[in-house]
Design a protein around this motif. Structure first.
Motif, PDB file in Angstrom:
ATOM      1  N   MET A 169       0.880  -1.165   0.000  1.00 17.22           N
ATOM      2  CA  MET A 169       0.000   0.000   0.000  1.00 17.22           C
ATOM      3  C   MET A 169       0.918   1.214   0.000  1.00 17.22           C
ATOM      4  SD  MET A 169      -2.745   0.898   2.959  1.00 17.22           S
ATOM      5  CE  MET A 169      -3.905   2.241   2.854  1.00 17.22           C
ATOM      6  N   GLU A 170       0.721   2.077  -0.981  1.00 14.82           N
ATOM      7  CA  GLU A 170       1.551   3.272  -1.109  1.00 14.82           C
ATOM      8  C   GLU A 170       0.726   4.524  -0.856  1.00 14.82           C
ATOM      9  OE1 GLU A 170       4.877   2.462  -4.495  1.00 14.82           O
ATOM     10  OE2 GLU A 170       2.848   2.854  -5.205  1.00 14.82           O
ATOM     11  N   GLU A 171       1.405   5.512  -0.329  1.00 15.39           N
ATOM     12  CA  GLU A 171       0.816   6.832  -0.164  1.00 15.39           C
ATOM     13  C   GLU A 171       1.890   7.839  -0.547  1.00 15.39           C
ATOM     14  OE1 GLU A 171      -0.302   8.605   3.857  1.00 15.39           O
ATOM     15  OE2 GLU A 171      -2.222   7.871   3.084  1.00 15.39           O
ATOM     16  N   ASP A 172       1.580   8.714  -1.461  1.00 15.31           N
ATOM     17  CA  ASP A 172       2.547   9.697  -1.955  1.00 15.31           C
ATOM     18  C   ASP A 172       3.831   9.026  -2.449  1.00 15.31           C
ATOM     19  OD1 ASP A 172       0.816  11.838  -1.328  1.00 15.31           O
ATOM     20  OD2 ASP A 172       1.550  11.868   0.739  1.00 15.31           O
ATOM     21  N   GLY A 173       3.692   7.861  -3.093  1.00 17.95           N
ATOM     22  CA  GLY A 173       4.829   7.155  -3.662  1.00 17.95           C
ATOM     23  C   GLY A 173       5.680   6.390  -2.666  1.00 17.95           C
ATOM     24  N   ARG A 174       5.260   6.349  -1.410  1.00 18.39           N
ATOM     25  CA  ARG A 174       6.018   5.669  -0.351  1.00 18.39           C
ATOM     26  C   ARG A 174       5.226   4.467   0.148  1.00 18.39           C
ATOM     27  NH1 ARG A 174       6.517   6.077   5.339  1.00 18.39           N
ATOM     28  NH2 ARG A 174       4.757   7.500   5.436  1.00 18.39           N
ATOM     29  N   ILE A 175       5.893   3.330   0.308  1.00 22.78           N
ATOM     30  CA  ILE A 175       5.230   2.139   0.836  1.00 22.78           C
ATOM     31  C   ILE A 175       4.967   2.355   2.322  1.00 22.78           C
ATOM     32  CG2 ILE A 175       5.451  -0.332   1.311  1.00 22.78           C
ATOM     33  CD1 ILE A 175       7.220  -0.505  -1.229  1.00 22.78           C
ATOM     34  N   ILE A 176       3.693   2.224   2.707  1.00 20.88           N
ATOM     35  CA  ILE A 176       3.334   2.423   4.111  1.00 20.88           C
ATOM     36  C   ILE A 176       2.829   1.138   4.771  1.00 20.88           C
ATOM     37  CG2 ILE A 176       2.906   4.896   3.889  1.00 20.88           C
ATOM     38  CD1 ILE A 176      -0.123   4.233   3.810  1.00 20.88           C
ATOM     39  N   ALA A 177       2.583   0.098   3.968  1.00 22.13           N
ATOM     40  CA  ALA A 177       2.130  -1.175   4.536  1.00 22.13           C
ATOM     41  C   ALA A 177       2.331  -2.282   3.516  1.00 22.13           C
ATOM     42  CB  ALA A 177       0.658  -1.092   4.938  1.00 22.13           C
ATOM     43  N   THR A 178       2.392  -3.504   4.026  1.00 26.85           N
ATOM     44  CA  THR A 178       2.538  -4.668   3.158  1.00 26.85           C
ATOM     45  C   THR A 178       1.792  -5.850   3.758  1.00 26.85           C
ATOM     46  OG1 THR A 178       4.118  -6.097   1.996  1.00 26.85           O
ATOM     47  CG2 THR A 178       4.718  -5.425   4.227  1.00 26.85           C
ATOM     48  N   ILE A 179       1.337  -6.721   2.885  1.00 28.95           N
ATOM     49  CA  ILE A 179       0.679  -7.956   3.298  1.00 28.95           C
ATOM     50  C   ILE A 179       0.927  -8.987   2.206  1.00 28.95           C
ATOM     51  CG2 ILE A 179      -1.568  -7.433   2.267  1.00 28.95           C
ATOM     52  CD1 ILE A 179      -2.831  -8.589   4.892  1.00 28.95           C
ATOM     53  N   THR A 180       1.107 -10.227   2.607  1.00 29.36           N
ATOM     54  CA  THR A 180       1.441 -11.285   1.657  1.00 29.36           C
ATOM     55  C   THR A 180       0.421 -12.404   1.727  1.00 29.36           C
ATOM     56  OG1 THR A 180       3.809 -10.812   1.738  1.00 29.36           O
ATOM     57  CG2 THR A 180       3.186 -13.039   1.094  1.00 29.36           C
TER      58      THR A 180
END
Length: 165
Positions: free
Chosen positions: A56-67
């Motif tokens: 999950m990105e916000e303003d081009g920055r990854i802020i969360a991940t899930i696999t």
């Protein structure tokens, strides 16, 4: 800005490693041996290559991940359906519901509507002080336990996503 969801690619690995290690710091302090809590760059790359690792990105920055680990993959979950693994939210984002939004997107958009799975599973540590209760509030139910030799009992949980299958 509206968040953007996508599959991770190898060039995301360093940013994912940094986010994961910061997010899993409390897990390490609890002495829980989740693989993600002790990840290195090779493990992050392996996760991206072998599983469906979303960011999950916000303003081009990854802020969360899930696999999602798939039933046909090298490390399937226990029930023959996709298994949630490696869920991390950047602790610098604060308590804004980022994890809830990512999990809901994964459950609805990917699992229910795209893959058409009847339910999803995940596993967590019996020793964690609040994860089981958090997942129960999100509709997950306990479905089994197993000692995987990690110093805790893995509690498996399932969430029904479709009732028409």
């Amino acid at each position: 800005m509206k968040p953007r969801y996508r599959l991770a690619v190898e060039r995301d690995a360093e940013q994912l490693l940094e986010l994961t290690l910061r997010a899993y710091e409390p897990i390490r302090k609890l002495g829980i041996r989740f693989a993600a809590a002790h990840a290195d760059l090779d493990l992050v790359l392996k996760n991206i290559r072998e599983n469906a690792c979303y960011v999950m990105e916000e303003d081009g920055r990854i802020i969360a991940t899930i696999t999602l680990r798939m039933p046909w993959g090298k490390q399937p979950g226990p029930y023959g359906v996709p298994h949630i693994w490696w869920f991390a939210v950047d602790p610098d984002t604060g308590k804004k519901g980022i994890g809830t939004k990512l999990l809901q997107w994964l459950e609805e958009t990917i699992l229910r509507d795209t893959l058409k799975v009847p339910f999803v599973s995940l596993g967590t540590a019996d020793k964690h002080p609040w994860l089981i209760e958090m997942y129960e509030r999100k509709g997950y139910v306990r479905s089994g336990e197993q000692d995987l030799g990690k110093g805790h009992i893995t509690v498996y949980m399932k969430k029904q996503l479709r009732h028409d299958l």
